[in-house]
Design an enzyme around this catalytic site. Sequence first.
Site, PDB file in Angstrom:
ATOM      1  N   PHE A  88     -11.524  -0.494   7.255  1.00 60.11           N
ATOM      2  CA  PHE A  88     -12.266  -1.219   8.294  1.00 60.11           C
ATOM      3  C   PHE A  88     -13.534  -0.507   8.715  1.00 60.11           C
ATOM      4  O   PHE A  88     -14.450  -1.142   9.234  1.00 60.11           O
ATOM      5  CB  PHE A  88     -11.381  -1.417   9.541  1.00 60.11           C
ATOM      6  CG  PHE A  88     -11.180  -0.171  10.371  1.00 60.11           C
ATOM      7  CD1 PHE A  88     -12.122   0.254  11.287  1.00 60.11           C
ATOM      8  CD2 PHE A  88     -10.034   0.590  10.228  1.00 60.11           C
ATOM      9  CE1 PHE A  88     -11.934   1.404  12.047  1.00 60.11           C
ATOM     10  CE2 PHE A  88      -9.830   1.737  10.971  1.00 60.11           C
ATOM     11  CZ  PHE A  88     -10.787   2.149  11.883  1.00 60.11           C
TER      12      PHE A  88
ATOM     13  N   SER B 155      -6.335   5.852   5.069  1.00 60.13           N
ATOM     14  CA  SER B 155      -5.582   6.983   5.603  1.00 60.13           C
ATOM     15  C   SER B 155      -4.821   7.695   4.483  1.00 60.13           C
ATOM     16  O   SER B 155      -4.545   7.118   3.425  1.00 60.13           O
ATOM     17  CB  SER B 155      -4.597   6.508   6.668  1.00 60.13           C
ATOM     18  OG  SER B 155      -3.552   5.754   6.076  1.00 60.13           O
TER      19      SER B 155
ATOM     20  N   CYS C  41     -14.380   9.211   7.890  1.00 62.23           N
ATOM     21  CA  CYS C  41     -13.622  10.304   7.269  1.00 62.23           C
ATOM     22  C   CYS C  41     -14.434  11.585   7.175  1.00 62.23           C
ATOM     23  O   CYS C  41     -13.899  12.623   6.784  1.00 62.23           O
ATOM     24  CB  CYS C  41     -13.094   9.889   5.904  1.00 62.23           C
ATOM     25  SG  CYS C  41     -14.375   9.429   4.734  1.00 62.23           S
TER      26      CYS C  41
END
Length: 490
Positions: A151, A228, A283
């Site tokens: 997202f 993730s 990230c």
Amino acid sequence: MSILKNYIDGRWSESVSKDSIPAYNPATQEVLAHVPSGPNTAKDVDQAAQAAQKAYREWSKVPVMKRVQVLYHLKTLLEDNREELAEIITKEAGKTRGESLGEIQRAIENVEVACGTPMLMAGDIIEDIATGIDEMMIRQPLGVSACITPFNFPGMIVFWFLPYAIATGNAFIVKPSEKVPMTMMKIFELLDQLDMPAGLVNLVHGGKESVDALLEHPIVKGISFVGSTPVARYIYSKGTAHGKRVQAQGGAKNPVVVLPDADIEMSSKIIADSVYGCAGQRCLAASTIITVGDDKGVIKDALYETVKTRTTGYGLEDVDMGPVITAESKSRIEGLIQKGIDEGAKPLLDGRNTKISGYEKGNFLTPTILENVALDKELIKTEIFGPVMSLVHMKNIEEALQFVNNGSYGNMACLFTTSGANARKFRNEADAGNIGINIGVAAPMAQFPFSGWKDSFFGDLHGQGKHAIEFFTQTKVVIERWPNIWSRKF
């Protein structure tokens, strides 16, 4: 509001599934779209795979110089529509307009690099590897590949993969995050204008059912993923178990080391941008800030003064930071902040319980700074994915490097210093795939792979650049002997 359509075999089509889930504007809670979901979306994946396989057979025979022509057109379309794309990203992902425009620019840069595929996928040849025998290595397309995107960068991450895949002769399927479907809908409106075979690029919506269908489908040969670490590990394990080539980018807990000789004013501004840019939802966001030596209060004070002036609000307005993606994300982040405080951390700034006038329903947090965070507690080990800075202190660079290298993640590590010797030591010894020296977000340009080590990456070849070319091609070695028939006596 109708359920979003898929894009399969060159046309927009309704999902087989009649179930759907809503996608929200994180600042206003307005429902932006209803996204197909449920087990029947696996049938959509099969339709896309079948169409892609048919297109691949045609496209793989098209000369590479002709294949990249569609990328030149795509680059122009992205440039012409960057403002609209940025607005869509801001509405569904919560970013500021400037962050969204920057994201589209990164996408365009990947298209530009992929235009160099005629050179990047060139093979090798050695004549007379033995007398009269030549040997060559050529690259051929992998087949049908797919990417599963997160997202937080709905307009960029797909371009780590898609332009390289089609330039090297593959067909492609995109499964976007169900939280941010609208950016990809617009991108596929642009892709629909390109001169490519029907089915070469396909869009399928859905959740885990669609993901599993891609991982299991026999036609799909390659999977690209960003998300993730737990999901990346699952994607890699299941994809490879089904014989697929997989690149799976996971999470991170990025440390930044500040030495006493660092330029404090510059460092504090860059670090603040790294921690709080995109509301910490990237990230490569800095998370743990490590001060070194005797003057830890100097950088702490500079960071505090820099951060406290940052504004939060709706990204289409003049603000420095937008909301986090969902109410659940906000609640999780607030819980981690509280747990850190319970475990002894001291809040210098506490961003919880934020209300923005006019957007009271939004998922807003303001920047948080916690100092004296215990090194053995969850706040240091867990990827927060939100606007939270943890301050810790260490005696010297050796101790800081030991902390960096003992972490389970290895996406990024940064150092702020004016010492070339310490910078070289850090660059060589830090166990992370992306290293920043006086850089807060060590995001590789499109010419370089988006690296990642340890639990931040599963696979061998990363997205972008030459790694992407290698991922989407398979090598074939040809050994040839051609006797000279004209030398024979008749």
